[in-house]
Scaffold this motif. Structure first.
Motif, PDB file in Angstrom:
ATOM      1  N   MET A 453       0.903  -1.192  -0.047  1.00 39.00           N
ATOM      2  CA  MET A 453       0.056  -0.073   0.097  1.00 39.00           C
ATOM      3  C   MET A 453       0.899   1.188   0.015  1.00 39.00           C
ATOM      4  SD  MET A 453      -2.720  -1.154   2.759  1.00 39.00           S
ATOM      5  CE  MET A 453      -1.678  -2.508   3.606  1.00 39.00           C
ATOM      6  N   THR A 454       0.542   2.104  -0.781  1.00 37.45           N
ATOM      7  CA  THR A 454       1.070   3.570  -0.853  1.00 37.45           C
ATOM      8  C   THR A 454       0.122   4.738  -0.661  1.00 37.45           C
ATOM      9  OG1 THR A 454       0.946   3.930  -2.929  1.00 37.45           O
ATOM     10  CG2 THR A 454       2.691   2.435  -2.526  1.00 37.45           C
ATOM     11  N   GLY A 455       0.825   5.726  -0.461  1.00 34.59           N
ATOM     12  CA  GLY A 455      -0.228   7.129  -0.360  1.00 34.59           C
ATOM     13  C   GLY A 455      -0.577   7.317  -1.606  1.00 34.59           C
ATOM     14  N   GLU A 456      -1.748   7.955  -1.889  1.00 40.24           N
ATOM     15  CA  GLU A 456      -2.280   8.085  -3.275  1.00 40.24           C
ATOM     16  C   GLU A 456      -1.490   9.015  -4.090  1.00 40.24           C
ATOM     17  OE1 GLU A 456      -6.336   9.991  -5.075  1.00 40.24           O
ATOM     18  OE2 GLU A 456      -5.212  11.088  -3.218  1.00 40.24           O
ATOM     19  N   ASN A 457      -0.584   9.802  -3.879  1.00 39.01           N
ATOM     20  CA  ASN A 457       0.187  10.648  -4.618  1.00 39.01           C
ATOM     21  C   ASN A 457       1.549  10.274  -4.698  1.00 39.01           C
ATOM     22  OD1 ASN A 457      -1.919  12.399  -5.054  1.00 39.01           O
ATOM     23  ND2 ASN A 457      -1.642  13.548  -3.100  1.00 39.01           N
ATOM     24  N   GLU A 458       1.866   9.016  -4.043  1.00 36.44           N
ATOM     25  CA  GLU A 458       3.254   8.448  -4.507  1.00 36.44           C
ATOM     26  C   GLU A 458       3.279   7.759  -5.704  1.00 36.44           C
ATOM     27  OE1 GLU A 458       5.130   5.912  -1.422  1.00 36.44           O
ATOM     28  OE2 GLU A 458       3.426   6.323   0.115  1.00 36.44           O
ATOM     29  N   PRO A 459       4.440   7.732  -6.266  1.00 37.08           N
ATOM     30  CA  PRO A 459       4.670   7.314  -7.494  1.00 37.08           C
ATOM     31  C   PRO A 459       4.516   5.633  -7.325  1.00 37.08           C
ATOM     32  CG  PRO A 459       6.744   8.066  -6.810  1.00 37.08           C
ATOM     33  CD  PRO A 459       5.729   8.529  -5.808  1.00 37.08           C
TER      34      PRO A 459
END
Length: 561
Positions: A453-459
């Motif tokens: 899982m990553t933050g929405e704005n991470e590449p």
């Protein structure tokens, strides 16, 4: 020009007309009272239109395993596509709330729909894992709050029973036919219908449930019960004895006598002499009568009296008589006794018939077993050695006897672009904040390695580029991964406006195929029944740092006196 998929009609202008939920009880009222009390409190405080993001996920895989099948998405989309309160429903809500609630709130309910709600979801039939969002629901906080209970309800049991079915399929093996026979033991009509649908999705081949067959196009299977066998007293009860040959070219005037002739031949044959004496004639009458009714699909339940001394010889006599007329019997069903031993003895009997009377393929006659089967009994049969071709499974499958619920949760992770976290002394209950994107990373051998899982704005992760994957809460658990393939998990299934692009809801057969293919991609050690290897679920380094920053920021600081 029109096309149809899963009962959904798509017009030329691409505006989908999505039907309502399969179960008419699924309405906006299918929710908990506190969703309405919160919605009123949001409205009273002027917060009801604040943009919120909720994650729907589960915390532990069921049945002691290390994977889960995601199911129930289509019913969620059917609900929100038709979400609208009737005047009668609003009147009931008004009568159920405090009389101090202002009338303006009920006017607000009249105008509610899901045109400002967005749903991002894993594709139905996918293999999924704890903590990773199955669905992300965005919209006005009061509206999305009203969706919590029905969404959890519509995902919980379908995912649980589809997983149970997949586990039974894994133990039985790919070559065996699996039949869902659970309607009579299911938790009510809705449980029975849902079980049939989602067991088929999880890898079963057919159901006995006629209503589910009509609703979902699931293949139907069934034969007769012990009551049918014991309802006959003797062959003299059979009045209509004639039967046409399979090609219709001629007729056997006395099929009953032909059966008796074959029974005598079997009894005195060199290979089978001494195995049985006089068989039960009322059972023979029942088998003969059923064969006259269904000569092309004759399958007999052979354990009403005695399997090897009566049931199997009687079945073979009828099957050989049918063979004379160009028909091929379907096989037998065992519903009691030592299934491993009886199936092996039955196979020997069939092979002896083939050898003695030169009937090609008789030795491969189908053997179906039932009788309160579950994962453990299937595993035990495999270890003992058996000759069963198909398993009819009911009670333990549809009731999910080994685990009552999946335990899905629905947690607020962001409001007004501000990440939120739910803390607990039990670390497994700490939520992962903010709007996220989820990916599955695959290794060189094609197996999934880890979900991240990553933050929405991470590449997003890229193929061939190393990425650090961290356990959400344990700082020492981390690993670098160089993915050979990257799959984004969450896709838009409801964009709010029907004019916008969204993922189509595929037919049930396609979902079933997806489920089977996804399970085949899993590493065998993740799938085994005993001590499976846990599948890794991770967060990016940036999201890990943010989780712990927010945790420290929100947790109160104690004071020692």
């Amino acid at each position: 020009m029109e096309a149809k998929a899963n009962g959904i009609k798509v017009e030329e202008d691409r505006r989908p007309a999505i039907p309502g939920p399969t179960n008419p009880m699924v309405t906006p009222l299918l929710t908990d009272l506190y969703q309405f009390t919160m919605a009123y409190a949001y409205w009273r405080a002027g917060k009801h239109n604040e943009r919120a993001v909720f994650d729907l996920y589960f915390r532990r895989n069921p049945f002691g395993g290390e994977y889960t099948i995601f199911a129930g998405l289509e019913e969620c989309i059917r609900l929100i596509a038709n979400f609208k309160f009737t005047e009668e429903e609003i009147a009931f809500v008004k009568a159920s709330l405090s009389p101090t609630c202002e009338d303006g709130f009920f006017d607000y309910l009249r105008g509610i729909d899901c045109s400002d709600v967005e749903v991002y979801s894993v594709s139905e039939g996918s293999v999924v894992f704890p903590k990773v969002p199955l669905m992300r629901i965005e919209g006005p906080v009061a509206v999305v709050q009203l969706l919590e209970t029905p969404f959890v309800n519509l995902i919980n049991y379908p995912s649980l029973v589809a997983t149970n079915a997949a586990r039974h399929r894994f133990v039985a093996g790919k070559s065996k036919l699996l039949l869902e026979f659970g309607l009579r033991r299911a938790q009510g009509p809705d449980g029975g219908i849902g079980a049939s649908k989602y067991c088929y999705m999880g890898g079963f081949d057919a159901t006995s449930n006629v209503a589910a067959g009509r609703l979902f196009g699931i293949p139907l299977r069934g034969t007769h019960s012990h009551a049918f066998v014991s309802s006959f007293m003797s062959p003299d009860e059979i009045i209509e004895k004639s039967l046409n040959t399979s090609d219709g070219s001629s007729m056997c005037e006395d099929f009953v006598s032909l059966v008796q002739t074959w029974l005598s031949k079997i009894k005195y044959s060199s290979l089978l002499r001494g195995i049985f004496g006089e068989t039960n004639q009322s059972e023979l009458a029942a088998f003969t009568s059923y064969a006259l009714a269904f000569p092309s699909n004759f399958l007999a339940l052979v354990d009403t009296y005695d399997v090897m001394r009566s049931g199997i010889p009687n079945f073979c006599a009828v099957a050989l008589a049918l063979n004379d007329l160009g028909y091929k019997a379907a096989g037998i069903r065992l519903d009691s006794g030592d299934l491993a031993y009886l199936s092996c003895e039955t196979r020997k009997f069939f092979c002896s018939i083939e050898k003695e009377f030169g009937v090609p393929g008789f030795g491969k006659m189908g053997i179906t077993a039932s009788n309160d089967l579950n994962e453990e009994t299937l595993d035990a049969l495999n270890k003992q050695g058996h000759e069963v071709d198909a398993f009819g499974i009911g009670t333990y499958l549809v009731t999910c006897y080994a685990q009552a619920a999946l335990g899905c949760v629905f947690k607020l992770v962001e409001i007004n672009n501000q990440p939120r976290i739910k803390l607990s002394e039990d670390v497994s209950k700490v939520s992962i904040p903010c709007k996220k994107r989820s990916y599955r990373l695959y290794g060189k051998e094609g197996f999934p390695l880890v979900d991240i899982m990553t933050g929405e704005n991470e590449p997003p992760p890229k193929e061939g580029e190393r990425i650090l994957c961290r356990h959400p809460f344990n700082e020492s658990k981390r690993a670098y991964v160089v993915p050979q393939r990257v799959e984004e998990l969450l896709k838009c299934f409801w964009p709010g406006s029907p004019d916008e692009t969204r993922e189509e809801l595929p037919p049930l057969k396609e979902i079933r195929d997806r489920c089977i293919k996804q399970l085949e991609l899993m590493r065998p050690d993740h799938m085994r029944r005993l001590n499976p290897t846990p599948y890794k679920v991770s967060v990016s380094a940036k999201l890990y740092d943010f989780i712990h920053f927010l945790w420290l920021n929100e947790a109160p600081v104690g004071e020692l006196q």
